[in-house]
Design an enzyme around this catalytic site. Structure first.
Site, PDB file in Angstrom:
ATOM      1  N   ASP A 172      57.448  14.972  77.338  1.00 61.68           N
ATOM      2  CA  ASP A 172      55.800  14.067  78.422  1.00 61.68           C
ATOM      3  C   ASP A 172      55.506  13.089  78.427  1.00 61.68           C
ATOM      4  O   ASP A 172      54.982  12.581  78.979  1.00 61.68           O
ATOM      5  CB  ASP A 172      54.277  14.630  76.594  1.00 61.68           C
ATOM      6  CG  ASP A 172      54.064  15.789  76.799  1.00 61.68           C
ATOM      7  OD1 ASP A 172      55.058  16.974  77.527  1.00 61.68           O
ATOM      8  OD2 ASP A 172      53.588  16.043  75.921  1.00 61.68           O
TER       9      ASP A 172
ATOM     10  N   ARG B   5      52.457  19.877  63.069  1.00 65.00           N
ATOM     11  CA  ARG B   5      51.130  20.216  63.936  1.00 65.00           C
ATOM     12  C   ARG B   5      50.730  22.024  63.611  1.00 65.00           C
ATOM     13  O   ARG B   5      49.906  21.801  63.502  1.00 65.00           O
ATOM     14  CB  ARG B   5      51.058  19.992  65.716  1.00 65.00           C
ATOM     15  CG  ARG B   5      51.824  20.726  66.169  1.00 65.00           C
ATOM     16  CD  ARG B   5      52.232  20.692  67.726  1.00 65.00           C
ATOM     17  NE  ARG B   5      53.505  21.408  68.367  1.00 65.00           N
ATOM     18  CZ  ARG B   5      53.186  21.504  69.598  1.00 65.00           C
ATOM     19  NH1 ARG B   5      52.300  22.043  70.660  1.00 65.00           N
ATOM     20  NH2 ARG B   5      54.832  22.715  70.132  1.00 65.00           N
TER      21      ARG B   5
ATOM     22  N   PHE C 130      44.781   9.542  72.863  1.00 65.73           N
ATOM     23  CA  PHE C 130      43.909   9.770  73.108  1.00 65.73           C
ATOM     24  C   PHE C 130      42.842   9.879  71.226  1.00 65.73           C
ATOM     25  O   PHE C 130      42.003   9.119  71.614  1.00 65.73           O
ATOM     26  CB  PHE C 130      42.836  11.429  72.760  1.00 65.73           C
ATOM     27  CG  PHE C 130      44.590  11.944  74.540  1.00 65.73           C
ATOM     28  CD1 PHE C 130      44.842  10.793  75.031  1.00 65.73           C
ATOM     29  CD2 PHE C 130      44.706  12.911  74.942  1.00 65.73           C
ATOM     30  CE1 PHE C 130      45.626  10.968  76.140  1.00 65.73           C
ATOM     31  CE2 PHE C 130      45.815  13.285  75.470  1.00 65.73           C
ATOM     32  CZ  PHE C 130      46.186  12.298  76.100  1.00 65.73           C
TER      33      PHE C 130
ATOM     34  N   GLU D 160      37.062  12.913  74.681  1.00 65.75           N
ATOM     35  CA  GLU D 160      37.622  12.548  73.440  1.00 65.75           C
ATOM     36  C   GLU D 160      36.766  10.955  72.452  1.00 65.75           C
ATOM     37  O   GLU D 160      36.173  11.469  71.555  1.00 65.75           O
ATOM     38  CB  GLU D 160      39.432  11.748  73.514  1.00 65.75           C
ATOM     39  CG  GLU D 160      40.400  12.738  73.603  1.00 65.75           C
ATOM     40  CD  GLU D 160      40.396  12.710  74.966  1.00 65.75           C
ATOM     41  OE1 GLU D 160      41.211  13.584  75.775  1.00 65.75           O
ATOM     42  OE2 GLU D 160      40.073  12.179  75.456  1.00 65.75           O
TER      43      GLU D 160
ATOM     44  N   HIS E 109      51.339  15.315  68.291  1.00 68.35           N
ATOM     45  CA  HIS E 109      52.188  14.646  68.988  1.00 68.35           C
ATOM     46  C   HIS E 109      51.972  13.525  69.103  1.00 68.35           C
ATOM     47  O   HIS E 109      52.185  12.587  69.976  1.00 68.35           O
ATOM     48  CB  HIS E 109      51.686  15.122  70.656  1.00 68.35           C
ATOM     49  CG  HIS E 109      51.085  16.508  70.679  1.00 68.35           C
ATOM     50  ND1 HIS E 109      50.988  17.226  70.024  1.00 68.35           N
ATOM     51  CD2 HIS E 109      51.848  17.069  71.787  1.00 68.35           C
ATOM     52  CE1 HIS E 109      51.641  18.748  70.417  1.00 68.35           C
ATOM     53  NE2 HIS E 109      51.391  19.151  71.226  1.00 68.35           N
TER      54      HIS E 109
ATOM     55  N   ARG F 164      55.072  16.644  66.902  1.00 64.88           N
ATOM     56  CA  ARG F 164      54.795  17.909  68.027  1.00 64.88           C
ATOM     57  C   ARG F 164      56.322  18.814  67.060  1.00 64.88           C
ATOM     58  O   ARG F 164      56.426  20.173  67.317  1.00 64.88           O
ATOM     59  CB  ARG F 164      55.412  17.332  69.162  1.00 64.88           C
ATOM     60  CG  ARG F 164      55.077  18.948  70.387  1.00 64.88           C
ATOM     61  CD  ARG F 164      55.860  18.663  72.033  1.00 64.88           C
ATOM     62  NE  ARG F 164      56.161  19.517  72.501  1.00 64.88           N
ATOM     63  CZ  ARG F 164      56.162  19.523  74.100  1.00 64.88           C
ATOM     64  NH1 ARG F 164      56.848  17.885  74.539  1.00 64.88           N
ATOM     65  NH2 ARG F 164      56.130  19.645  74.457  1.00 64.88           N
TER      66      ARG F 164
END
Length: 313
Positions: free
Chosen positions: A117, A10, A83, A58, A109, A167
């Site tokens: 998460d 990322r 998303f 999104e 991610h 991530r």
């Protein structure tokens, strides 16, 4: 021995956008209130007039990207994989895929390495979803070098592209003079005669680590890095299957619909051989440290080694 350099892909995404932004003023970055996490914030700092924060919307962001692409702009729509591929699937399919628009989707991610998460954000289904959209190119880089090459290739390609980033900081394995990135072409990282391991994303480094352990046991593994899931380099995979007679796929994604399924589709038609799919075994993830999760789900070097050794018995 010096410590292996590690960078999250990322981070590579954000840095590559800044580099490309300096060369191409038609590159616009969109984000859904996650610029700090997706690392598009560095692009926003460099080119504030070319960064659009669409808020936590999104689906709307994909529609905006679609519209911008019809004006000659090359938009990179950025958010978490959950998303981008999950929440906005309908808009990606109908507003970007169906008219085959020149939109790039930067999905960060992805996979269980999202870590703490938890299951709701650990998207292990995105490659499967994106593979079903006709004409969608899917790129899943293994490290920093490859991630930057993927972003550049996505910009240069005319059509929709889904880019998958992680991530977790991962080893830089392609930092060598002879590395060459070509869209749709796999990379042979190690020759072998006993089994072919086809890996993608952060699992490429796991496969290389496993190959060293397998060699100590007398198992000679051929390692192929597949950075382009779609279109798949079927020619390379079929040739390797003919050489070794056994194939293992390794991915930080569900074993349903991802790299493993794509490889099986190709081999079932062109070179049927025994295949083992290593990945997330039809379960949801869970909250925990990323490295511990990769070990638990047997996607680290040791886990891949154990599974391939058992398969080769």
């Amino acid at each position: 021995m010096s410590e292996v350099k590690k960078i999250a892909t990322r981070e590579s995404y954000g840095n590559a956008l800044v580099e490309l932004g300096a060369e191409h003023d038609n590159l616009i970055v969109l984000d859904a209130d996650l610029a700090a996490a997706t690392k598009t914030g560095v692009f926003k700092k460099a080119y504030p007039d070319r960064h659009i924060d669409c808020g936590i919307a999104e689906c709307n962001m994909m529609g905006i990207a679609a519209g911008l692409s019809t004006t000659g702009i090359v938009p990179f729509a950025s958010t978490f994989a959950m998303f981008a591929a999950g929440r906005a699937f309908e808009q990606v399919r109908n507003s970007i895929g169906y008219p085959h628009l020149n939109v790039k989707i930067g999905a960060t991610h992805a996979g269980i390495s999202v870590g703490e998460d938890g299951a709701t954000h650990q998207c292990n289904e995105d490659i499967a979803l994106m593979r079903t959209i006709p004409g969608m190119v899917i790129l899943n880089p293994a490290d920093d070098v490859e991630a930057k090459a993927c972003v550049k290739a996505a910009y240069e390609y005319n059509g929709p592209v889904y880019l998958r980033f992680g991530r977790l900081a991962v080893p830089v394995i392609n930092d060598r003079p002879d590395y060459k990135f070509e869209l749709g072409k796999g990379v042979v990282l190690r020759e072998g005669k006993d089994v072919t391991i086809v890996a993608t994303g952060l699992c490429v480094s796991s496969a290389l680590e496993a190959a060293e352990k397998l060699a100590a046991d007398g198992i000679d593994a051929k390692i192929i890095n597949i950075h382009t899931i779609k279109p798949l380099d079927e020619e390379l995979i079929v040739a390797a299957a003919k050489e070794t007679g056994k194939v293992v796929t390794v991915e930080e994604h569900s074993v349903i619909g991802g790299l493993g399924s794509a490889v099986c589709d190709a081999l079932a038609e062109k070179c049927p051989v025994p295949v083992k799919k290593i990945g997330v075994q039809d379960v949801f993830g869970e909250s925990g440290p990323a490295v511990a999760l990769l070990a638990k789900y047997k996607l680290d070097g040791e886990g891949v080694y154990e599974q391939v050794k058992e398969f080769c018995k």
